[in-house]
Design an enzyme around this catalytic site. Structure first.
Site, PDB file in Angstrom:
ATOM      1  CG  ASP A   1     -13.884   6.667   6.552  1.00 21.44           C
ATOM      2  OD1 ASP A   1     -14.551   5.654   6.845  1.00 21.44           O
ATOM      3  OD2 ASP A   1     -12.659   6.626   6.313  1.00 21.44           O
TER       4      ASP A   1
ATOM      5  NE  ARG B   1      -4.126  -1.875   2.110  1.00 21.03           N
ATOM      6  CZ  ARG B   1      -5.199  -1.882   2.893  1.00 21.03           C
ATOM      7  NH1 ARG B   1      -5.350  -0.928   3.800  1.00 21.03           N
ATOM      8  NH2 ARG B   1      -6.098  -2.827   2.779  1.00 21.03           N
TER       9      ARG B   1
END
Length: 288
Positions: free
Chosen positions: A158, A57
């Site tokens: 979020d 990632r």
């Protein structure tokens, strides 16, 4: 262990994938520092076995900056504590696994609860990800509140700003939407054509109910204000340690109406973490 080849056997045409060549250098010290930084910044506890995930990632961020060593990337972050790259770092290490009407048993409970509610209904989706959860909540409100639905609001927050950008767009692959009941698909989605073939967009009557905000559950100040009829905080507490979970639950309590509902994920159990909430049903809590 592999079987040895006998005489005349075909030579092995495939090599193992256990030791792929790496073009970037991630040392034990780098990995330990990454674990510490994401815990400090987002409360996420990264286990030892997440090393491969961290490499894959964050590799995109290193290549973006033309770097080959994770230590150089981390040094860059430390030199610029207010840089936008911290946002990209956090986004990269945030997991966004979600679906429309995920953990389906929660939505009939929400429907029953809001039908009895007095005044404008407000629901908070505290881990909104790419929007499937808050839009599922909004659809439930539209199905059960009648004319009162126009006053209802869903606050969706979020930490992942990239996920929120996708959520605001409200556009999803048709395959994701086909899993829903046909009646819901017809009522709440528009099918894409031409350049948008294979996509479906949430209808404005749904999106108008939802407000998306970036928010870190560890932040000292939250950009949300109660009271809420329900709070959805599902499948996010599993990434926090018990101390962090307890602090967040303590902060949820004053934001809920006295009879409000707190929805947790299927693998989360708050009963042994905080005395503020008591279990009402399957992964559903009320104030104690």
């Amino acid at each position: 262990m592999t079987q040895s080849q006998g005489p005349g056997a075909e030579p092995n045409q495939w090599s193992g994938l256990g030791h792929l060549e790496r073009d970037l250098i991630l040392t034990d010290e780098d990995f330990a520092q990454i674990r510490q930084l994401i815990y400090q910044r987002a409360g996420i506890v990264l286990a030892e076995h997440k090393r491969e995930m961290v490499y894959s990632r964050l590799a995109k961020r290193l290549r973006h900056h033309g770097l080959t060593r994770f230590s150089d990337y981390l040094a860059r972050l430390s030199r610029q504590p207010e840089a936008r790259e911290w946002e990209a770092f956090t986004n990269a290490l945030t997991t966004n696994l979600t679906a429309f009407f995920r953990e389906m048993h929660h939505f009939p409970l929400l429907a029953e609860h809001v039908r009895k509610a007095s005044g404008p209904v407000r629901v908070w989706s505290a881990a909104a990800s790419t929007g499937e959860e808050p839009y599922s909540i909004a659809m439930t409100l539209l199905e059960n509140l009648g004319s009162r639905a126009t006053e209802a609001r869903v606050v969706a927050t979020d930490i992942d700003t990239e996920a929120l950008t996708r959520a605001r767009a409200g556009v999803y692959p048709v395959e994701q939407v086909r899993k829903l009941e046909e009646e819901r698909v017809k009522r709440f989605f528009q099918k894409g054509r031409g350049a948008h073939e294979g996509l479906a967009r949430i209808r404005p009557e749904v999106t108008s109910l939802v407000e998306f905000l970036p928010m870190n559950l560890l932040a000292p100040q939250w950009p949300v204000k109660g009271p809420f009829d329900a709070i959805f905080c599902r499948n996010v507490m599993i990434y926090f340690d018990k101390e962090t979970q307890a602090r967040i639950l303590q902060r949820f309590a004053p934001l809920l109406k006295p009879d409000g509902l707190l929805f947790a994920g299927h693998s989360e159990n708050f009963s042994y973490i905080s005395k503020v909430f008591r279990l009402r049903g399957q992964t559903v809590y009320t104030l104690a």
